[in-house]
Scaffold this motif. Sequence first.
Motif, PDB file in Angstrom:
ATOM      1  N   ALA A 148      58.393  38.744  22.295  1.00 32.35           N
ATOM      2  CA  ALA A 148      58.438  37.455  21.578  1.00 32.35           C
ATOM      3  C   ALA A 148      59.185  36.403  22.390  1.00 32.35           C
ATOM      4  O   ALA A 148      58.795  35.225  22.402  1.00 32.35           O
ATOM      5  N   ILE A 149      60.247  36.799  23.080  1.00 40.91           N
ATOM      6  CA  ILE A 149      60.983  35.844  23.927  1.00 40.91           C
ATOM      7  C   ILE A 149      60.095  35.345  25.069  1.00 40.91           C
ATOM      8  O   ILE A 149      60.071  34.141  25.395  1.00 40.91           O
ATOM      9  N   VAL A 150      59.351  36.251  25.664  1.00 38.11           N
ATOM     10  CA  VAL A 150      58.455  35.857  26.763  1.00 38.11           C
ATOM     11  C   VAL A 150      57.390  34.887  26.269  1.00 38.11           C
ATOM     12  O   VAL A 150      57.081  33.873  26.920  1.00 38.11           O
ATOM     13  N   ILE A 151      56.803  35.161  25.112  1.00 37.31           N
ATOM     14  CA  ILE A 151      55.783  34.262  24.546  1.00 37.31           C
ATOM     15  C   ILE A 151      56.384  32.903  24.211  1.00 37.31           C
ATOM     16  O   ILE A 151      55.778  31.843  24.462  1.00 37.31           O
ATOM     17  N   ALA A 152      57.613  32.910  23.642  1.00 35.07           N
ATOM     18  CA  ALA A 152      58.254  31.644  23.274  1.00 35.07           C
ATOM     19  C   ALA A 152      58.570  30.785  24.488  1.00 35.07           C
ATOM     20  O   ALA A 152      58.485  29.548  24.432  1.00 35.07           O
ATOM     21  N   VAL A 153      58.920  31.399  25.593  1.00 38.43           N
ATOM     22  CA  VAL A 153      59.244  30.630  26.804  1.00 38.43           C
ATOM     23  C   VAL A 153      57.978  30.112  27.490  1.00 38.43           C
ATOM     24  O   VAL A 153      57.927  28.980  27.982  1.00 38.43           O
ATOM     25  N   LYS A 154      56.930  30.935  27.518  1.00 41.14           N
ATOM     26  CA  LYS A 154      55.716  30.544  28.242  1.00 41.14           C
ATOM     27  C   LYS A 154      54.889  29.506  27.491  1.00 41.14           C
ATOM     28  O   LYS A 154      54.169  28.713  28.122  1.00 41.14           O
ATOM     29  N   THR A 155      54.942  29.500  26.190  1.00 41.32           N
ATOM     30  CA  THR A 155      54.093  28.577  25.425  1.00 41.32           C
ATOM     31  C   THR A 155      54.669  27.165  25.320  1.00 41.32           C
ATOM     32  O   THR A 155      53.981  26.260  24.853  1.00 41.32           O
ATOM     33  N   ARG A 156      55.899  26.964  25.717  1.00 41.75           N
ATOM     34  CA  ARG A 156      56.523  25.640  25.629  1.00 41.75           C
ATOM     35  C   ARG A 156      57.004  25.201  27.012  1.00 41.75           C
ATOM     36  O   ARG A 156      57.642  25.980  27.738  1.00 41.75           O
ATOM     37  N   THR A 157      56.683  23.962  27.330  1.00 45.27           N
ATOM     38  CA  THR A 157      57.195  23.393  28.585  1.00 45.27           C
ATOM     39  C   THR A 157      58.601  22.837  28.410  1.00 45.27           C
ATOM     40  O   THR A 157      59.437  22.918  29.313  1.00 45.27           O
ATOM     41  N   SER A 158      58.864  22.255  27.253  1.00 48.23           N
ATOM     42  CA  SER A 158      60.198  21.730  26.945  1.00 48.23           C
ATOM     43  C   SER A 158      60.685  22.373  25.668  1.00 48.23           C
ATOM     44  O   SER A 158      59.932  22.524  24.693  1.00 48.23           O
ATOM     45  N   MET A 159      61.939  22.778  25.645  1.00 46.63           N
ATOM     46  CA  MET A 159      62.497  23.464  24.475  1.00 46.63           C
ATOM     47  C   MET A 159      63.626  22.635  23.884  1.00 46.63           C
ATOM     48  O   MET A 159      64.631  22.376  24.570  1.00 46.63           O
ATOM     49  N   PRO A 160      63.480  22.186  22.650  1.00 48.61           N
ATOM     50  CA  PRO A 160      64.593  21.506  21.971  1.00 48.61           C
ATOM     51  C   PRO A 160      65.749  22.481  21.734  1.00 48.61           C
ATOM     52  O   PRO A 160      65.621  23.697  21.922  1.00 48.61           O
ATOM     53  N   THR A 161      66.855  21.965  21.304  1.00 46.36           N
ATOM     54  CA  THR A 161      68.055  22.796  21.136  1.00 46.36           C
ATOM     55  C   THR A 161      67.863  23.855  20.050  1.00 46.36           C
ATOM     56  O   THR A 161      68.221  25.027  20.241  1.00 46.36           O
ATOM     57  N   HIS A 162      67.307  23.455  18.887  1.00 47.57           N
ATOM     58  CA  HIS A 162      67.125  24.431  17.820  1.00 47.57           C
ATOM     59  C   HIS A 162      66.094  25.500  18.212  1.00 47.57           C
ATOM     60  O   HIS A 162      66.220  26.656  17.808  1.00 47.57           O
ATOM     61  N   TYR A 163      65.088  25.112  19.012  1.00 47.42           N
ATOM     62  CA  TYR A 163      64.103  26.086  19.492  1.00 47.42           C
ATOM     63  C   TYR A 163      64.779  27.064  20.455  1.00 47.42           C
ATOM     64  O   TYR A 163      64.546  28.279  20.406  1.00 47.42           O
ATOM     65  N   PHE A 164      65.626  26.546  21.316  1.00 40.92           N
ATOM     66  CA  PHE A 164      66.342  27.397  22.278  1.00 40.92           C
ATOM     67  C   PHE A 164      67.293  28.348  21.547  1.00 40.92           C
ATOM     68  O   PHE A 164      67.401  29.531  21.905  1.00 40.92           O
ATOM     69  N   ILE A 165      67.974  27.846  20.511  1.00 37.94           N
ATOM     70  CA  ILE A 165      68.886  28.706  19.742  1.00 37.94           C
ATOM     71  C   ILE A 165      68.115  29.825  19.044  1.00 37.94           C
ATOM     72  O   ILE A 165      68.575  30.973  18.971  1.00 37.94           O
ATOM     73  N   ALA A 166      66.904  29.509  18.542  1.00 43.61           N
ATOM     74  CA  ALA A 166      66.082  30.533  17.881  1.00 43.61           C
ATOM     75  C   ALA A 166      65.674  31.623  18.862  1.00 43.61           C
ATOM     76  O   ALA A 166      65.684  32.820  18.526  1.00 43.61           O
TER      77      ALA A 166
END
Length: 242
Positions: A148-166
């Motif tokens: 899930a971490i790999v999918i979350a990193v690859k699907t977004r080019t920019s990560m907001p703070t709350h997305y990064f915390i999740a």
Amino acid sequence: MADKGKKGKAAAPEPQATPPPGDPKPEDKKDQKPKKKEKSVQPQDEVGTRKGCRRYKWEFKDSNKEFWVMGHAEVKILSLGCLIAAMVMFTGTTVHPLLTLIITMELSVFCFFFIIYTFAINRYMPFILWPISDLLNDLFAFIFLVGAIVIAVKTRTSMPTHYFIAVVLIGVAGLFALIDICLQRKHFKGKKVKRNVLIPPPPREPKVEKPKGPEKPPEKAGEKPPEKAPEKAKDKGKGGKK
């Protein structure tokens, strides 16, 4: 004229019949209450012969004691808290559907094991190897959460703070699942695997039935068994007269 039976002094009263020493008085019988049946002494470390509600109380206490003392409950609660917080953080942004699927799946599985151990349901289903099933669950949970971490990193080019915390919270939940794997090893210490467990037993040899002889007719009552015919006398000498 005074009666002859009367004497100068008043006649002494007749002594009352004393009850036998063995029989208790009727008042004592009322005071005596029926004795309650004393519960049989049971071992503290084993179920013993407990049945019904007594057995469930013992199983409930022992299961929760083992679940909380060994640290499984604390680790699972922390994993649940991290995954719930990650779901809350993902609410305001667009997320890949696989992320929500993995998180909800792991939440349901962790809740399932938490309920099983808390209410001692595992004690009534001994045909399932619960330590091994929990060990496999933690292993697969760690693998899925890392995915899930790999999918979350690859699907977004920019990560907001709350997305990064999740994403960080998902990684922490996977770390707690890995810690639970180490705690599960305590169940297997001092236990040896039996050899030749999976080898089937040798086939049994078929029983050979012996042939039955001719049945004798049943003898009637009062009848004597038939006498044998006298054997012919054998010639003593060799070569008789011609």
